[in-house]
Design an enzyme around this catalytic site. Structure first.
Site, PDB file in Angstrom:
ATOM      1  N   HIS A  18       0.837  -1.205   0.000  1.00 41.92           N
ATOM      2  CA  HIS A  18       0.000   0.000   0.000  1.00 41.92           C
ATOM      3  C   HIS A  18       0.872   1.254   0.000  1.00 41.92           C
ATOM      4  CE1 HIS A  18      -2.916  -2.741   2.355  1.00 41.92           C
ATOM      5  NE2 HIS A  18      -3.414  -2.607   1.138  1.00 41.92           N
ATOM      6  N   LYS A  42     -17.321  -7.291   6.941  1.00 38.02           N
ATOM      7  CA  LYS A  42     -15.965  -7.823   7.172  1.00 38.02           C
ATOM      8  C   LYS A  42     -15.667  -7.948   8.650  1.00 38.02           C
ATOM      9  CE  LYS A  42     -12.746  -6.781   3.452  1.00 38.02           C
ATOM     10  NZ  LYS A  42     -11.562  -6.011   3.103  1.00 38.02           N
ATOM     11  N   ARG A  91      -1.388  -6.531  -8.244  1.00 36.54           N
ATOM     12  CA  ARG A  91      -0.282  -7.463  -8.056  1.00 36.54           C
ATOM     13  C   ARG A  91      -0.223  -8.484  -9.186  1.00 36.54           C
ATOM     14  NH1 ARG A  91      -2.343  -8.989  -2.215  1.00 36.54           N
ATOM     15  NH2 ARG A  91      -4.149  -8.978  -3.559  1.00 36.54           N
ATOM     16  N   SER A 129      -2.653  -7.879   2.762  1.00 31.08           N
ATOM     17  CA  SER A 129      -3.087  -7.720   4.149  1.00 31.08           C
ATOM     18  C   SER A 129      -3.510  -9.049   4.752  1.00 31.08           C
ATOM     19  CB  SER A 129      -4.242  -6.716   4.240  1.00 31.08           C
ATOM     20  OG  SER A 129      -3.794  -5.416   3.965  1.00 31.08           O
TER      21      SER A 129
END
Length: 152
Positions: A18, A42, A91, A129
């Site tokens: 990040h 979440k 990514r 993460s």
């Protein structure tokens, strides 16, 4: 017209990946909001205040970066701060396939918003993460996957 960008995420926790995306974006924008979001569906390892604090510590030396907290749709936060750019990191092709329809929907909801994709540096492509959270839960050393100077 100011070039205002938003880099939104849950940042649970914020990672070196990040951090790298924001560093890459700095020369292109007048202001970048790192927007720490909360998604009620979440389950987080870190609460909203902790995630906000991590983001503040990570970007404290960047004058053009402002940390903000938000709930709801990212596109609504972008409207609220008059941002015309949404930053996303990629990514791999799986990230692209995930991000593309979101970018298209955001464009329909807010036609003045352009999503800008940044390719993650190869050495950071394995950092996420969720992987860092697993390391934390299992007492692994995560220091090298976090922004410089950030301690958990």
């Amino acid at each position: 017209m100011s070039r205002i960008a938003v880099f939104a995420g849950s940042f649970d926790p914020i990672t070196l990946g990040h951090f790298s995306i924001v560093e890459k974006a700095l020369p292109l924008f007048d202001k970048i909001y790192v927007a720490v979001g909360t998604n009620t569906s979440k389950q987080y390892l870190f609460d909203a205040d902790q995630r906000f604090d991590m983001a503040q510590k990570s970007f404290s030396t960047f004058q053009k970066v402002e940390i903000a907290a938000f709930e709801g749709l990212t596109v609504d936060f972008c409207k609220d701060v008059n941002a015309n750019f949404l930053l996303r990191g990629l990514r791999n092709n799986i990230d692209f396939e995930y991000e593309k329809p979101i970018a298209e929907m955001n464009k329909k909801l807010y036609p003045d918003l352009e999503t800008v994709f940044f390719i993650t540096d190869a050495e950071m492509s394995c950092i996420s993460s969720s992987i860092v959270r697993e390391l934390i839960k299992n007492n692994g050393n995560v220091e090298r996957f976090l922004p410089p100077g950030l301690k958990l």
